[in-house]
Design a protein around this motif. Structure first.
Motif, PDB file in Angstrom:
ATOM      1  N   GLU A  57       3.478  15.110  -6.851  1.00 38.22           N
ATOM      2  CA  GLU A  57       4.185  14.609  -8.037  1.00 38.22           C
ATOM      3  C   GLU A  57       5.461  13.871  -7.632  1.00 38.22           C
ATOM      4  O   GLU A  57       5.770  12.809  -8.166  1.00 38.22           O
ATOM      5  CB  GLU A  57       4.549  15.764  -8.977  1.00 38.22           C
ATOM      6  CG  GLU A  57       3.381  16.349  -9.729  1.00 38.22           C
ATOM      7  CD  GLU A  57       3.751  17.612 -10.485  1.00 38.22           C
ATOM      8  OE1 GLU A  57       4.957  17.911 -10.655  1.00 38.22           O
ATOM      9  OE2 GLU A  57       2.816  18.319 -10.919  1.00 38.22           O
ATOM     10  N   LYS A  58       6.181  14.440  -6.688  1.00 37.90           N
ATOM     11  CA  LYS A  58       7.427  13.823  -6.216  1.00 37.90           C
ATOM     12  C   LYS A  58       7.136  12.485  -5.533  1.00 37.90           C
ATOM     13  O   LYS A  58       7.829  11.498  -5.765  1.00 37.90           O
ATOM     14  CB  LYS A  58       8.138  14.771  -5.256  1.00 37.90           C
ATOM     15  CG  LYS A  58       9.511  14.326  -4.824  1.00 37.90           C
ATOM     16  CD  LYS A  58      10.162  15.378  -3.950  1.00 37.90           C
ATOM     17  CE  LYS A  58      11.525  14.932  -3.489  1.00 37.90           C
ATOM     18  NZ  LYS A  58      12.172  15.922  -2.638  1.00 37.90           N
ATOM     19  N   GLU A  59       6.083  12.463  -4.705  1.00 32.39           N
ATOM     20  CA  GLU A  59       5.699  11.220  -4.031  1.00 32.39           C
ATOM     21  C   GLU A  59       5.292  10.148  -5.044  1.00 32.39           C
ATOM     22  O   GLU A  59       5.652   8.982  -4.904  1.00 32.39           O
ATOM     23  CB  GLU A  59       4.526  11.487  -3.077  1.00 32.39           C
ATOM     24  CG  GLU A  59       4.921  12.209  -1.820  1.00 32.39           C
ATOM     25  CD  GLU A  59       5.607  11.294  -0.831  1.00 32.39           C
ATOM     26  OE1 GLU A  59       5.071  10.224  -0.517  1.00 32.39           O
ATOM     27  OE2 GLU A  59       6.700  11.663  -0.377  1.00 32.39           O
ATOM     28  N   ALA A  60       4.541  10.566  -6.072  1.00 34.14           N
ATOM     29  CA  ALA A  60       4.114   9.613  -7.103  1.00 34.14           C
ATOM     30  C   ALA A  60       5.324   9.054  -7.858  1.00 34.14           C
ATOM     31  O   ALA A  60       5.382   7.857  -8.150  1.00 34.14           O
ATOM     32  CB  ALA A  60       3.141  10.281  -8.069  1.00 34.14           C
ATOM     33  N   GLN A  61       6.292   9.915  -8.146  1.00 28.70           N
ATOM     34  CA  GLN A  61       7.501   9.456  -8.835  1.00 28.70           C
ATOM     35  C   GLN A  61       8.279   8.474  -7.961  1.00 28.70           C
ATOM     36  O   GLN A  61       8.768   7.455  -8.447  1.00 28.70           O
ATOM     37  CB  GLN A  61       8.382  10.660  -9.215  1.00 28.70           C
ATOM     38  CG  GLN A  61       9.656  10.284  -9.949  1.00 28.70           C
ATOM     39  CD  GLN A  61       9.396   9.579 -11.274  1.00 28.70           C
ATOM     40  OE1 GLN A  61       8.405   9.835 -11.949  1.00 28.70           O
ATOM     41  NE2 GLN A  61      10.273   8.666 -11.640  1.00 28.70           N
TER      42      GLN A  61
ATOM     43  N   ALA B 213       7.028   6.554  -5.624  1.00 23.80           N
ATOM     44  CA  ALA B 213       6.245   5.314  -5.577  1.00 23.80           C
ATOM     45  C   ALA B 213       6.458   4.503  -6.849  1.00 23.80           C
ATOM     46  O   ALA B 213       6.607   3.275  -6.801  1.00 23.80           O
ATOM     47  CB  ALA B 213       4.769   5.629  -5.383  1.00 23.80           C
ATOM     48  N   LYS B 214       6.505   5.181  -7.981  1.00 22.47           N
ATOM     49  CA  LYS B 214       6.736   4.514  -9.267  1.00 22.47           C
ATOM     50  C   LYS B 214       8.110   3.841  -9.278  1.00 22.47           C
ATOM     51  O   LYS B 214       8.254   2.699  -9.723  1.00 22.47           O
ATOM     52  CB  LYS B 214       6.629   5.541 -10.398  1.00 22.47           C
ATOM     53  CG  LYS B 214       6.777   4.960 -11.776  1.00 22.47           C
ATOM     54  CD  LYS B 214       6.620   6.049 -12.828  1.00 22.47           C
ATOM     55  CE  LYS B 214       6.913   5.495 -14.210  1.00 22.47           C
ATOM     56  NZ  LYS B 214       6.856   6.534 -15.235  1.00 22.47           N
ATOM     57  N   GLU B 215       9.116   4.541  -8.767  1.00 19.36           N
ATOM     58  CA  GLU B 215      10.468   3.969  -8.714  1.00 19.36           C
ATOM     59  C   GLU B 215      10.522   2.758  -7.783  1.00 19.36           C
ATOM     60  O   GLU B 215      11.188   1.765  -8.086  1.00 19.36           O
ATOM     61  CB  GLU B 215      11.473   5.036  -8.274  1.00 19.36           C
ATOM     62  CG  GLU B 215      11.699   6.105  -9.333  1.00 19.36           C
ATOM     63  CD  GLU B 215      12.517   7.278  -8.834  1.00 19.36           C
ATOM     64  OE1 GLU B 215      13.066   7.216  -7.703  1.00 19.36           O
ATOM     65  OE2 GLU B 215      12.602   8.277  -9.580  1.00 19.36           O
ATOM     66  N   ILE B 216       9.810   2.811  -6.661  1.00 17.68           N
ATOM     67  CA  ILE B 216       9.772   1.674  -5.730  1.00 17.68           C
ATOM     68  C   ILE B 216       9.112   0.472  -6.393  1.00 17.68           C
ATOM     69  O   ILE B 216       9.603  -0.655  -6.298  1.00 17.68           O
ATOM     70  CB  ILE B 216       9.041   2.069  -4.423  1.00 17.68           C
ATOM     71  CG1 ILE B 216       9.907   3.031  -3.612  1.00 17.68           C
ATOM     72  CG2 ILE B 216       8.687   0.835  -3.597  1.00 17.68           C
ATOM     73  CD1 ILE B 216       9.193   3.680  -2.445  1.00 17.68           C
ATOM     74  N   LEU B 217       7.982   0.712  -7.077  1.00 17.84           N
ATOM     75  CA  LEU B 217       7.295  -0.377  -7.780  1.00 17.84           C
ATOM     76  C   LEU B 217       8.195  -0.974  -8.856  1.00 17.84           C
ATOM     77  O   LEU B 217       8.223  -2.196  -9.039  1.00 17.84           O
ATOM     78  CB  LEU B 217       5.991   0.111  -8.392  1.00 17.84           C
ATOM     79  CG  LEU B 217       4.849   0.367  -7.412  1.00 17.84           C
ATOM     80  CD1 LEU B 217       3.658   0.992  -8.128  1.00 17.84           C
ATOM     81  CD2 LEU B 217       4.424  -0.905  -6.714  1.00 17.84           C
ATOM     82  N   GLU B 218       8.908  -0.136  -9.576  1.00 19.26           N
ATOM     83  CA  GLU B 218       9.826  -0.614 -10.625  1.00 19.26           C
ATOM     84  C   GLU B 218      10.921  -1.489 -10.014  1.00 19.26           C
ATOM     85  O   GLU B 218      11.243  -2.555 -10.531  1.00 19.26           O
ATOM     86  CB  GLU B 218      10.436   0.589 -11.360  1.00 19.26           C
ATOM     87  CG  GLU B 218      11.165   0.240 -12.625  1.00 19.26           C
ATOM     88  CD  GLU B 218      10.241  -0.284 -13.724  1.00 19.26           C
ATOM     89  OE1 GLU B 218      10.712  -1.111 -14.519  1.00 19.26           O
ATOM     90  OE2 GLU B 218       9.061   0.109 -13.778  1.00 19.26           O
TER      91      GLU B 218
ATOM     92  N   GLN C 295       0.849  -1.185   0.000  1.00 23.02           N
ATOM     93  CA  GLN C 295       0.000   0.000   0.000  1.00 23.02           C
ATOM     94  C   GLN C 295       0.882   1.231   0.000  1.00 23.02           C
ATOM     95  O   GLN C 295       1.827   1.333   0.773  1.00 23.02           O
ATOM     96  CB  GLN C 295      -0.888  -0.003   1.241  1.00 23.02           C
ATOM     97  CG  GLN C 295      -1.795   1.200   1.307  1.00 23.02           C
ATOM     98  CD  GLN C 295      -2.668   1.189   2.547  1.00 23.02           C
ATOM     99  OE1 GLN C 295      -2.631   0.251   3.326  1.00 23.02           O
ATOM    100  NE2 GLN C 295      -3.432   2.235   2.726  1.00 23.02           N
ATOM    101  N   ILE C 296       0.565   2.155  -0.883  1.00 22.21           N
ATOM    102  CA  ILE C 296       1.312   3.410  -0.947  1.00 22.21           C
ATOM    103  C   ILE C 296       0.361   4.530  -0.588  1.00 22.21           C
ATOM    104  O   ILE C 296      -0.654   4.728  -1.239  1.00 22.21           O
ATOM    105  CB  ILE C 296       1.898   3.629  -2.352  1.00 22.21           C
ATOM    106  CG1 ILE C 296       2.878   2.508  -2.667  1.00 22.21           C
ATOM    107  CG2 ILE C 296       2.576   4.989  -2.443  1.00 22.21           C
ATOM    108  CD1 ILE C 296       3.361   2.505  -4.078  1.00 22.21           C
ATOM    109  N   ASN C 297       0.680   5.249   0.470  1.00 25.28           N
ATOM    110  CA  ASN C 297      -0.139   6.377   0.881  1.00 25.28           C
ATOM    111  C   ASN C 297       0.479   7.650   0.346  1.00 25.28           C
ATOM    112  O   ASN C 297       1.680   7.844   0.446  1.00 25.28           O
ATOM    113  CB  ASN C 297      -0.223   6.458   2.414  1.00 25.28           C
ATOM    114  CG  ASN C 297      -0.998   5.295   2.974  1.00 25.28           C
ATOM    115  OD1 ASN C 297      -1.946   4.816   2.350  1.00 25.28           O
ATOM    116  ND2 ASN C 297      -0.606   4.819   4.142  1.00 25.28           N
TER     117      ASN C 297
END
Length: 191
Positions: A163-167, A169-174, A2-4
């Motif tokens: 935007e920074k948090e979303a980026q 989260a994207k890097e963590i998922l990758e 889960q990403i908050n």
């Protein structure tokens, strides 16, 4: 997993900050100004990065824009009808130059605010010079205009933070996908 994506600040919910030693000077203000301060406090209650401070300086009550040094400060377009451009200028060696510490916030030409941000070396709190069409916004009687500037800048800062948090989260998922793919490879082909 889960990403908050919650925007939080240690000062969240206290966006109108009245210094305790301003209490005596506040009692000298007309009721209308006190009501404007109360209204500004309500309007600013959800800001996370930008605030308005009220304090006494040299026997006079003053208001100022406040933020952390890391709060986003810069250009933005189409925020509640407002946009910001860098067209503030200063003189260097006798020549006018665009100053990247100054942004002008406009709404269709009818309302215009200027904000200059300075961060003295070694300081953790920026110093802001904020002005409107009628001059500097550093008195309790102009706090509603100052609150508007704070809300605009805070909204943009929250968007940039999201935007920074979303980026991130994207890097963590990758990264997790890479780790999973490597684990899968090792399960199938590892020796």
């Amino acid at each position: 997993m889960q990403i908050n994506n919650n925007v939080q600040s240690p000062n969240f919910g206290m966006a109108l900050r009245i210094n305790k030693n301003a209490q005596k000077a506040l009692k000298e203000l007309p009721l209308k100004t006190i009501e404007e301060l109360q209204k500004a406090g309500e309007e600013l209650k959800d800001t996370a990065f930008y605030h308005v401070g009220i304090f006494e300086k040299d026997g006079k009550l003053s208001a100022a824009l406040e933020s952390d040094k890391d709060a986003y400060f810069g250009l933005f377009k189409d925020r509640n009808g407002y946009s910001a451009t860098r067209n503030g200028s200063t003189k260097e060696n006798g020549n006018k130059v665009i100053d990247d510490r100054i942004i002008m916030i406009a709404r269709g030409g009818d309302e215009l605010y200027g904000v200059a941000r300075y961060l003295p070396q070694g300081d953790t709190k920026p110093i802001y010079n904020t002005w409107g069409a009628g001059g500097p916004l550093n008195s309790p009687t102009s706090v509603s205009q100052l609150a508007n500037v704070a809300k605009l800048l805070d909204g943009v800062a929250q968007e940039k933070y999201a935007e920074k948090e979303a980026q991130m989260a994207k890097e963590i998922l990758e990264k997790e996908k890479v780790v999973s793919a490597v684990d899968n490879l090792m399960d199938k082909f590892g020796v």
